[in-house]
Every structure is written in C-alpha cells, then in structure tokens.
Design a protein around this motif. Sequence first.
Motif, mmCIF file in Angstrom:
data_model
loop_
_atom_site.group_PDB
_atom_site.id
_atom_site.type_symbol
_atom_site.label_atom_id
_atom_site.label_comp_id
_atom_site.label_asym_id
_atom_site.label_seq_id
_atom_site.Cartn_x
_atom_site.Cartn_y
_atom_site.Cartn_z
ATOM 1 N N LYS A 1 0.831 -1.212 0.000
ATOM 2 C CA LYS A 1 0.000 0.000 0.000
ATOM 3 C C LYS A 1 0.861 1.256 0.000
ATOM 4 O O LYS A 1 0.536 2.254 -0.662
ATOM 5 N N THR A 2 1.963 1.223 0.743
ATOM 6 C CA THR A 2 2.854 2.386 0.785
ATOM 7 C C THR A 2 3.418 2.684 -0.593
ATOM 8 O O THR A 2 3.435 3.829 -1.056
ATOM 9 N N VAL A 3 3.885 1.637 -1.284
ATOM 10 C CA VAL A 3 4.468 1.812 -2.618
ATOM 11 C C VAL A 3 3.406 2.263 -3.618
ATOM 12 O O VAL A 3 3.636 3.175 -4.426
ATOM 13 N N LEU A 4 2.227 1.632 -3.584
ATOM 14 C CA LEU A 4 1.162 2.003 -4.511
ATOM 15 C C LEU A 4 0.736 3.451 -4.299
ATOM 16 O O LEU A 4 0.513 4.203 -5.263
ATOM 17 N N ARG A 5 0.606 3.838 -3.044
ATOM 18 C CA ARG A 5 0.180 5.206 -2.736
ATOM 19 C C ARG A 5 1.183 6.217 -3.293
ATOM 20 O O ARG A 5 0.802 7.205 -3.926
ATOM 21 N N GLN A 6 2.468 5.974 -3.054
ATOM 22 C CA GLN A 6 3.480 6.902 -3.545
ATOM 23 C C GLN A 6 3.518 6.933 -5.064
ATOM 24 O O GLN A 6 3.704 7.996 -5.676
ATOM 25 N N ALA A 7 3.338 5.773 -5.693
ATOM 26 C CA ALA A 7 3.348 5.715 -7.158
ATOM 27 C C ALA A 7 2.210 6.549 -7.734
ATOM 28 O O ALA A 7 2.409 7.346 -8.667
ATOM 29 N N MET A 8 1.015 6.396 -7.175
ATOM 30 C CA MET A 8 -0.134 7.134 -7.688
ATOM 31 C C MET A 8 -0.002 8.634 -7.436
ATOM 32 O O MET A 8 -0.355 9.456 -8.285
ATOM 33 N N LEU A 9 0.504 8.999 -6.272
ATOM 34 C CA LEU A 9 0.671 10.417 -5.964
ATOM 35 C C LEU A 9 1.715 11.079 -6.865
ATOM 36 O O LEU A 9 1.707 12.293 -7.044
ATOM 37 N N HIS A 10 2.607 10.254 -7.428
ATOM 38 C CA HIS A 10 3.628 10.803 -8.321
ATOM 39 C C HIS A 10 3.269 10.592 -9.789
ATOM 40 O O HIS A 10 4.109 10.757 -10.677
ATOM 41 N N GLY A 11 2.016 10.214 -10.046
ATOM 42 C CA GLY A 11 1.544 10.128 -11.419
ATOM 43 C C GLY A 11 1.843 8.846 -12.149
ATOM 44 O O GLY A 11 1.598 8.751 -13.360
ATOM 45 N N ALA A 12 2.375 7.839 -11.467
ATOM 46 C CA ALA A 12 2.675 6.564 -12.119
ATOM 47 C C ALA A 12 1.434 5.670 -12.112
ATOM 48 O O ALA A 12 0.694 5.625 -11.123
ATOM 49 N N LYS A 13 1.190 4.974 -13.195
ATOM 50 C CA LYS A 13 0.054 4.073 -13.276
ATOM 51 C C LYS A 13 0.388 2.798 -12.500
ATOM 52 O O LYS A 13 1.397 2.136 -12.774
ATOM 53 N N PRO A 14 -0.424 2.434 -11.511
ATOM 54 C CA PRO A 14 -0.102 1.262 -10.691
ATOM 55 C C PRO A 14 -0.225 -0.036 -11.477
ATOM 56 O O PRO A 14 -1.086 -0.172 -12.345
ATOM 57 N N SER A 15 0.657 -0.966 -11.165
ATOM 58 C CA SER A 15 0.586 -2.300 -11.772
ATOM 59 C C SER A 15 1.272 -3.286 -10.854
ATOM 60 O O SER A 15 2.150 -2.919 -10.069
ATOM 61 N N ALA A 16 0.866 -4.542 -10.947
ATOM 62 C CA ALA A 16 1.466 -5.584 -10.110
ATOM 63 C C ALA A 16 2.940 -5.761 -10.457
ATOM 64 O O ALA A 16 3.772 -6.015 -9.582
ATOM 65 N N THR A 17 3.269 -5.616 -11.730
ATOM 66 C CA THR A 17 4.667 -5.771 -12.160
ATOM 67 C C THR A 17 5.552 -4.697 -11.545
ATOM 68 O O THR A 17 6.638 -4.977 -11.029
ATOM 69 N N LEU A 18 5.072 -3.442 -11.602
ATOM 70 C CA LEU A 18 5.840 -2.335 -11.023
ATOM 71 C C LEU A 18 5.952 -2.503 -9.517
ATOM 72 O O LEU A 18 7.029 -2.273 -8.934
ATOM 73 N N LEU A 19 4.866 -2.896 -8.872
ATOM 74 C CA LEU A 19 4.880 -3.087 -7.427
ATOM 75 C C LEU A 19 5.884 -4.158 -7.029
ATOM 76 O O LEU A 19 6.676 -3.968 -6.097
ATOM 77 N N ALA A 20 5.874 -5.285 -7.731
ATOM 78 C CA ALA A 20 6.806 -6.368 -7.414
ATOM 79 C C ALA A 20 8.251 -5.900 -7.554
ATOM 80 O O ALA A 20 9.104 -6.202 -6.711
#
Length: 318
Positions: free
Chosen positions: A226-245
């Motif tokens: 959740k921490t990584v996803l939240r930061q990614a979205m707040l910085h304009g990155a489209k969330p994905s399982a691949t990026l999260l992993a």
Amino acid sequence: MLRAAEAVDLDMTVERTTLGIAADADADVVGFLPVEAYLAMWERLMRRHQNPALPMLVARVPVETHGLIGFLAITSQTLGESLERAIRFQRLWGSLDQWSLPEYLGDRVVLGWRSSGPDSRLGVRAAAEYAAASMWVGLQAVVGTTLQALQVAFSHAMPVDVTAHAAVFGVAPRFGAARTAIEFDRAVLEVSLPKAIPQLSSYLERQCVTLLAPSRSPTPTVIRAKTVLRQAMLHGAKPSATLLAKQLNMSHRTLLRRLADEGQTYRGTLNETRQDLLRADRGELHVTTTQQAALLGFSSVSAFHRARRRWAGGDGQP
C-alpha cells in the motif's frame, strides 16, 4: 533501523522528515519501509557521515531494540532455537525474507544473506553490512558472551577501512565473495541462554505467529504494498502488479503468493489504497473527478464512478 541509529546518537531528523515519520513516532508502529526507501536512507546516511564503519556502529545496540523478535530471542532456551525463531519470524522486523535458514556443513553453520539489489549500489552494500553485523551482535547478546566467527564474506567490494568490521566479527571479512554469509562453529547452537524463560518464550512465539497469520490485517506485505502504490499514484505513475513487485524487490509470482498468504490479492490491495487516497481528498487530492480517475489508475471516469459506487454500496461516496 531508525531506532538503532538514534541509539548511537545519529541525528535522523532528515530521514524521518523524508520518510514522513513524526519525530515522536514509535518505531514499532510506523510500518515497514519499502525496500527502495530503506536503501535510499542508507545511501543518504553513508554520504552524509562519510564513515565506512557506520553500519557496524548502528548494529551495536541492545537486542531489545528489535522489539518482539528481540525478546523472543533472549528468552529462548538455546542459541540454536533463538536463531531459528529470528529467521522464521524475520518479516516482523525487516522488509524481506533475506536470511536463509542455517546450512550445516559438518561442524560448521553458514547463514546466508540475500542482497536487495546490485552490489555496486552504496545503499545495498551498507544494508548488507548492517544486516550481518546486527545478526552477529544479536547472537552474542542473547548468549551473553563473545563469539568467534570462522568466516564472514560480503559479495560487494571492500570499503576503504574494515577495522570496525573485524572488531564486530572477530575476523577480517572477505569481500567480493559469491554471496554475503557468516560461518561459525556449529557447537555454539547448543549453548543454553542465560535469560531463558520457556513459558514467556512460548507466549511470545504465539504472538509472532498471530502477527504473521493470514487473517490479521494489515499484514507486513500488504502494508508495504500500500505504501508503494500510494506513492506511485501520488507521483503520477500508473499502478501495476509488475511495477509493485519490482519496487518491493521480488518477482511478480512471489508478490502474489505473499499477498495470498496474508489473505489478500493485488486487486484488493490496489482498491483499498485507492479508497484510502479518496478519503484523503479533503486534505491531499484537490483535483477534479477526471484527474482523480487518472491519478488512481482507472482506465476511464465511468470505471472510476462504478468503483466508487461499489465501494460505497451505492451512494457514490468512499
């Protein structure tokens, strides 16, 4: 690690500010740092202090500093039991399962450490040295005597000064090895611990099992995800399982398995993070509905509206 650094009088104000952690926050409740944040923190510390011995200094803190795991280790009956428990429950005090279970080679024991990234990276090198040193310091603390490592190896290049390293391990480490590992006499695993309390130890172990149980929420991997996803979205990155992993330094398959072990899915974790961000709209997401949909990674505004109605049970509010 924040608490350990502060215990040796390192000013961690910059780190806490960068990581969004309040100065008076309890280190036991701030959750796990994403791997990237942890490595970046080590890089900043190493560059700021310009001291190759820094990981060794931070590691020289009481084993109680490690919280529940530290007390479980102290109250175990033998050093072998203490070590086995520390590795079995390592996800309670670290970001990843990076210590492997002991390997027995005749009368020797080898503890292997899996690095978090390329050995050329300063943060990775410092994190590996801190992990090995804190493990060795911890083993000596619970047994109450000085232990002699037979061999210590690091996969990265040798620092300019290894005096402190040799002082911690009792032997000069070898650098540029195939892997990071500590080797010591197998006989010490049978040593009885001076502060063993079987009843308390059993209770603490049950607490550790409960904390790692899939039914408990939030769980370590979910918190980090959740921490990584939240930061990614707040910085304009489209969330994905691949990026999260990738950001959690694990394979896509391992990520899905870890989440499943904790009773969660990637989609469920993503949706919960989206809902958390929507609830923060009053103070953090001052944007239009279209912008919200894009920020949270939805393919369209209509898909965003459908998700909001589903989450809210029909009233359209998160």
